[in-house]
Design an enzyme around this catalytic site. Structure first.
Site, PDB file in Angstrom:
ATOM      1  N   VAL A   1       0.835  -1.203   0.000  1.00 49.13           N
ATOM      2  CA  VAL A   1       0.000   0.000   0.000  1.00 49.13           C
ATOM      3  C   VAL A   1       0.872   1.255   0.000  1.00 49.13           C
ATOM      4  CG1 VAL A   1      -1.790   1.295   1.210  1.00 49.13           C
ATOM      5  CG2 VAL A   1      -1.890  -1.208   1.157  1.00 49.13           C
ATOM      6  N   CYS A   2       1.899   1.266   0.843  1.00 48.99           N
ATOM      7  CA  CYS A   2       2.806   2.423   0.922  1.00 48.99           C
ATOM      8  C   CYS A   2       3.464   2.705  -0.424  1.00 48.99           C
ATOM      9  CB  CYS A   2       3.891   2.174   1.964  1.00 48.99           C
ATOM     10  SG  CYS A   2       3.280   1.892   3.633  1.00 48.99           S
ATOM     11  N   THR A   3       3.849   1.665  -1.111  1.00 50.95           N
ATOM     12  CA  THR A   3       4.514   1.821  -2.406  1.00 50.95           C
ATOM     13  C   THR A   3       3.601   2.523  -3.411  1.00 50.95           C
ATOM     14  OG1 THR A   3       5.859  -0.153  -1.999  1.00 50.95           O
ATOM     15  CG2 THR A   3       5.660   0.585  -4.281  1.00 50.95           C
TER      16      THR A   3
ATOM     17  N   LEU B   1       3.230   6.421  -2.261  1.00 52.82           N
ATOM     18  CA  LEU B   1       4.363   7.301  -2.549  1.00 52.82           C
ATOM     19  C   LEU B   1       4.509   7.550  -4.041  1.00 52.82           C
ATOM     20  CD1 LEU B   1       6.951   6.070   0.075  1.00 52.82           C
ATOM     21  CD2 LEU B   1       6.015   8.366  -0.123  1.00 52.82           C
TER      22      LEU B   1
END
Length: 261
Positions: free
Chosen positions: A91-93, A96
């Site tokens: 999810v973070c990838t 960002l």
């Protein structure tokens, strides 16, 4: 597993003990817990709750753009500070990469972006390469290295500790927090998301547009407002004064009046 349970127990105990008066705290209990790293961390980072309108706490940190003093880095700009649970997480990838693609939109609004993830610089650099590859972008804003959760605890970006949400150091994972900070270094908006839910970049931009419009024009914005839509005349401004300032005013109710800017 026993070490994890001990850390969780220590944090809960710290919260309980912190609410007791000095005379009510059993010294033997404190002695047993005082050696726990999580207990010391809780006591060291306990602070008044961050509120809208309060000054964003300052800190020094290592980032992918070098060492920074946060307030100096902010200067007189708007900024978005957003946190991530860990590098190389799915999810973070995606998040960002999406924020990196909106570089021009944030710059047009004179807004700086800065991320935070609970890993070191070497990990950040390798992760950025993945982000750029997968999102076909060029991530240019700094990412704070916060492996010890120093900034995460300072900004209360930490989830409740439990057996499913704790790392090998006995420290809770960082959640998905968003802070919008104005040129006076005051917190104007906070959003907190669970680790399982990705954020909405369009909403972050929409809120910035609303805040900047309100500051500049002295108005408020209705639900789902977008740039170009009608705005609301604040209750503190009379209809007569609003007409002098804005021109046409559409009164739906005495307390609900719209105008265009």
């Amino acid at each position: 597993m026993s070490a994890v349970r001990h850390s969780i127990s220590a944090l809960r105990a710290a919260r309980h003990v912190s609410r007791l008066s000095d005379t009510a705290r059993p010294s033997s209990f404190i002695a047993r817990q005082a050696s726990s790293p999580i207990f010391r961390r809780f006591l060291a980072t306990e602070q008044p709750r961050l509120r809208l309108g309060s000054v964003a706490p300052n800190f020094q940190a290592k980032t992918t753009h070098g060492d920074i003093d946060f307030h100096q880095w902010l200067g007189g700009s708007w900024a978005v500070l957003f946190s991530h649970p860990a590098d190389f997480t799915p999810v973070c990838t995606t998040e960002l990469g999406a924020f990196a693609k909106l570089k021009d939109e944030f710059e047009k609004r004179q807004v700086k972006m800065i991320g935070l993830s609970a890993n070191g610089l070497e990990s950040h650099e390798r992760w950025i390469a993945d982000i750029n590859e997968l999102s076909q972008t060029d991530l240019q804003f700094p990412i704070i290295a916060d492996a010890d959760r120093k900034v995460a605890f300072l900004y209360d970006m930490v989830d409740q500790q439990d057996l499913q949400n704790i790392d090998e150091k006995g420290i809770a994972f960082t959640i998905r927090s968003v802070f919008i900070i104005d040129p006076a270094k005051k917190i104007r908006l906070t959003m907190m998301y669970p680790a399982s839910t990705g954020r909405n970049t369009s909403e972050v931009l929409r809120v910035i547009d609303s805040l900047q419009t309100g500051d500049k024009k002295g108005v408020t914005t209705p639900i789902d407002w977008q740039v170009g839509d009608d705005v609301i005349v604040p209750p503190t401004v009379s209809t007569e004064d609003a007409k002098k300032k804005f021109g046409q005013v559409r009164e739906v109710k005495p307390y609900l009046r719209f105008t265009q800017i």
